[in-house]
Design a protein around this motif. Structure first.
Motif, mmCIF file in Angstrom:
data_model
loop_
_atom_site.group_PDB
_atom_site.id
_atom_site.type_symbol
_atom_site.label_atom_id
_atom_site.label_comp_id
_atom_site.label_asym_id
_atom_site.label_seq_id
_atom_site.Cartn_x
_atom_site.Cartn_y
_atom_site.Cartn_z
ATOM 1 N N ALA A 52 0.835 -1.204 0.000
ATOM 2 C CA ALA A 52 0.000 0.000 0.000
ATOM 3 C C ALA A 52 0.869 1.252 0.000
ATOM 4 C CB ALA A 52 -0.917 0.004 1.215
ATOM 5 N N ARG A 53 1.964 1.218 0.757
ATOM 6 C CA ARG A 53 2.873 2.363 0.801
ATOM 7 C C ARG A 53 3.521 2.587 -0.573
ATOM 8 N NH1 ARG A 53 7.229 1.094 4.432
ATOM 9 N NH2 ARG A 53 5.562 0.501 5.833
ATOM 10 N N LEU A 54 3.882 1.500 -1.240
ATOM 11 C CA LEU A 54 4.481 1.620 -2.570
ATOM 12 C C LEU A 54 3.465 2.141 -3.590
ATOM 13 C CD1 LEU A 54 6.532 -1.694 -2.716
ATOM 14 C CD2 LEU A 54 7.445 0.621 -2.582
ATOM 15 N N LYS A 55 2.214 1.713 -3.464
ATOM 16 C CA LYS A 55 1.166 2.169 -4.379
ATOM 17 C C LYS A 55 0.868 3.653 -4.213
ATOM 18 C CE LYS A 55 -1.659 -1.811 -5.487
ATOM 19 N NZ LYS A 55 -2.954 -2.453 -5.311
ATOM 20 N N SER A 56 0.985 4.145 -2.979
ATOM 21 C CA SER A 56 0.629 5.543 -2.720
ATOM 22 C C SER A 56 1.540 6.511 -3.464
ATOM 23 C CB SER A 56 0.670 5.841 -1.226
ATOM 24 O OG SER A 56 1.995 5.935 -0.777
ATOM 25 N N GLY A 57 2.770 6.091 -3.722
ATOM 26 C CA GLY A 57 3.686 6.951 -4.456
ATOM 27 C C GLY A 57 4.366 7.994 -3.600
ATOM 28 N N GLU A 58 4.000 8.045 -2.335
ATOM 29 C CA GLU A 58 4.614 9.011 -1.431
ATOM 30 C C GLU A 58 6.054 8.586 -1.181
ATOM 31 O OE1 GLU A 58 4.122 10.286 3.174
ATOM 32 O OE2 GLU A 58 2.296 9.977 2.014
ATOM 33 N N ARG A 59 6.962 9.501 -1.398
ATOM 34 C CA ARG A 59 8.381 9.179 -1.265
ATOM 35 C C ARG A 59 8.940 9.782 -0.002
ATOM 36 N NH1 ARG A 59 11.513 10.173 -6.609
ATOM 37 N NH2 ARG A 59 13.078 9.277 -5.255
ATOM 38 N N ARG A 60 9.795 9.023 0.642
ATOM 39 C CA ARG A 60 10.415 9.479 1.878
ATOM 40 C C ARG A 60 11.481 10.529 1.607
ATOM 41 N NH1 ARG A 60 12.973 5.357 6.299
ATOM 42 N NH2 ARG A 60 13.529 6.914 7.840
ATOM 43 N N PHE A 61 12.250 10.322 0.539
ATOM 44 C CA PHE A 61 13.307 11.261 0.144
ATOM 45 C C PHE A 61 13.085 11.661 -1.315
ATOM 46 C CE2 PHE A 61 15.149 8.431 3.363
ATOM 47 C CZ PHE A 61 15.482 9.372 4.332
ATOM 48 N N PRO A 62 12.193 12.598 -1.582
ATOM 49 C CA PRO A 62 11.849 12.927 -2.979
ATOM 50 C C PRO A 62 12.994 13.541 -3.783
ATOM 51 C CG PRO A 62 10.759 14.433 -1.454
ATOM 52 C CD PRO A 62 11.446 13.389 -0.633
ATOM 53 N N GLN A 63 13.986 14.090 -3.112
ATOM 54 C CA GLN A 63 15.086 14.716 -3.831
ATOM 55 C C GLN A 63 16.056 13.691 -4.402
ATOM 56 O OE1 GLN A 63 14.649 14.774 -0.562
ATOM 57 N NE2 GLN A 63 16.588 14.527 0.515
ATOM 58 N N LEU A 64 15.990 12.435 -3.944
ATOM 59 C CA LEU A 64 16.896 11.394 -4.418
ATOM 60 C C LEU A 64 16.307 10.670 -5.610
ATOM 61 C CD1 LEU A 64 18.064 9.824 -1.053
ATOM 62 C CD2 LEU A 64 19.209 11.542 -2.420
ATOM 63 N N THR A 65 17.161 10.326 -6.586
ATOM 64 C CA THR A 65 16.709 9.571 -7.743
ATOM 65 C C THR A 65 17.553 8.309 -7.863
ATOM 66 O OG1 THR A 65 18.221 10.771 -9.182
ATOM 67 C CG2 THR A 65 16.001 11.641 -9.006
ATOM 68 N N LEU A 66 17.036 7.335 -8.606
ATOM 69 C CA LEU A 66 17.784 6.107 -8.836
ATOM 70 C C LEU A 66 18.836 6.327 -9.900
ATOM 71 C CD1 LEU A 66 14.860 3.515 -8.922
ATOM 72 C CD2 LEU A 66 16.467 3.941 -7.067
ATOM 73 N N ALA A 67 19.939 5.623 -9.783
ATOM 74 C CA ALA A 67 21.005 5.703 -10.783
ATOM 75 C C ALA A 67 20.528 5.080 -12.093
ATOM 76 C CB ALA A 67 22.239 4.990 -10.277
ATOM 77 N N ARG A 68 21.006 5.589 -13.186
ATOM 78 C CA ARG A 68 20.626 5.048 -14.501
ATOM 79 C C ARG A 68 21.811 4.431 -15.162
ATOM 80 N NH1 ARG A 68 15.814 8.149 -17.055
ATOM 81 N NH2 ARG A 68 14.825 8.801 -15.160
#
Length: 54
Positions: free
Chosen positions: A38-54
């Protein structure tokens, strides 16, 4: 010898990925997989400034 056709690529839905990540995290943390999913579905991010490496 006959040549066999290549198998078609299977697409995996985001729901399946989300469910597998939630169950894996639930095993590690002891938390309910339903809550994690449910937490993953909500889309709410704990650290929104961080992105995944590409």
């Amino acid at each position: 010898m006959t040549r066999q056709p290549k198998a078609a690529k299977r697409t995996i839905s985001k729901d399946r990925i989300r469910r597998s990540v939630a169950s894996s995290c639930a095993i590690e943390t002891g938390e309910s997989s339903n809550l994690i999913e449910a937490r993953l579905k909500s889309g709410e991010r704990r650290f929104p400034q961080l992105t995944l490496a590409r």
